[in-house]
Design an enzyme around this catalytic site. Structure first.
Site, mmCIF file in Angstrom:
data_model
loop_
_atom_site.group_PDB
_atom_site.id
_atom_site.type_symbol
_atom_site.label_atom_id
_atom_site.label_comp_id
_atom_site.label_asym_id
_atom_site.label_seq_id
_atom_site.Cartn_x
_atom_site.Cartn_y
_atom_site.Cartn_z
ATOM 1 N N CYS A 110 0.819 -1.202 0.000
ATOM 2 C CA CYS A 110 0.000 0.000 0.000
ATOM 3 C C CYS A 110 0.862 1.265 0.000
ATOM 4 C CB CYS A 110 -0.977 -0.054 1.177
ATOM 5 S SG CYS A 110 -2.358 1.093 1.075
ATOM 6 N N HIS A 111 0.772 2.102 1.030
ATOM 7 C CA HIS A 111 1.534 3.345 1.125
ATOM 8 C C HIS A 111 2.923 3.141 1.732
ATOM 9 C CE1 HIS A 111 -2.520 4.965 0.554
ATOM 10 N NE2 HIS A 111 -1.939 6.109 0.198
#
Length: 181
Positions: A110-111
């Protein structure tokens, strides 16, 4: 099988996407490994289900007290606030960089690649992430791909990345393969 390997999970005190912590954690345990929760502060961390507070988890060690040499691999869970905070903490950035310098496998979802950008370890690597990080990663010298999992072995270590919670099954399998190699 991880044969008693110890895998660090680096998280901020708040803002971890819970499922991106708990699913890989469970995969490490099921593969015979030992997951350890590392944060910038002792005590507990607060996970989230997107924007809603979820469970709290006890910290096993802090970035000031551990080194990559203490572990066999690293998982970087996502959540927007989690890596955004970690990339501002020099000890957390140092910890991530040590895994790359020592050639140990890293898995990020994800991030989470934001922290790797700050550690300057994505240049020349192929990876994926949440789509909004595409430009950040390209500007840092990475090649970004829109796939559920990207395994990059063209560097000092194996790097496993995925985009989002929907990719967790593929992410966990690829991460366990990298950690057991």
């Amino acid at each position: 099988m991880l044969n008693n390997k110890t895998i660090a999970f680096l998280v901020a005190p708040e803002g971890i996407e819970q499922v991106e912590l708990t699913e890989p954690w469970r995969a490490v345990e099921q593969a015979g490994g030992t997951p350890r929760l590392i944060s910038t502060e002792a005590g507990e961390v607060q996970a989230f289900n997107h924007l809603d507070k979820a469970d709290r988890f006890p910290v096993d060690g802090t970035t000031g007290d551990v080194r990559a040499a203490d572990f066999d691999g690293l998982v970087l869970p996502g959540g927007v606030a989690n890596p955004d905070f970690l990339r501002t903490v020099p000890e957390a950035v140092r910890f991530v960089k040590e895994f790359f310098e020592s050639g140990k496998p890293v898995a990020a979802i994800c991030h989470a690649p934001w922290t790797m950008i700050e550690a300057d370890v994505v240049r020349g690597r192929m990876l994926t992430s949440w789509p909004s990080l595409r430009t950040d990663l390209r500007n840092a010298g990475a090649t970004w791909e829109d796939k559920e999992v990207v395994v990059c072995t063209g560097g000092p270590n194996t790097l496993v990345t995925s985009r989002k919670p929907d990719d967790l099954k593929a992410f966990c399998q690829a991460a366990m393969d990298a950690f057991s190699a």
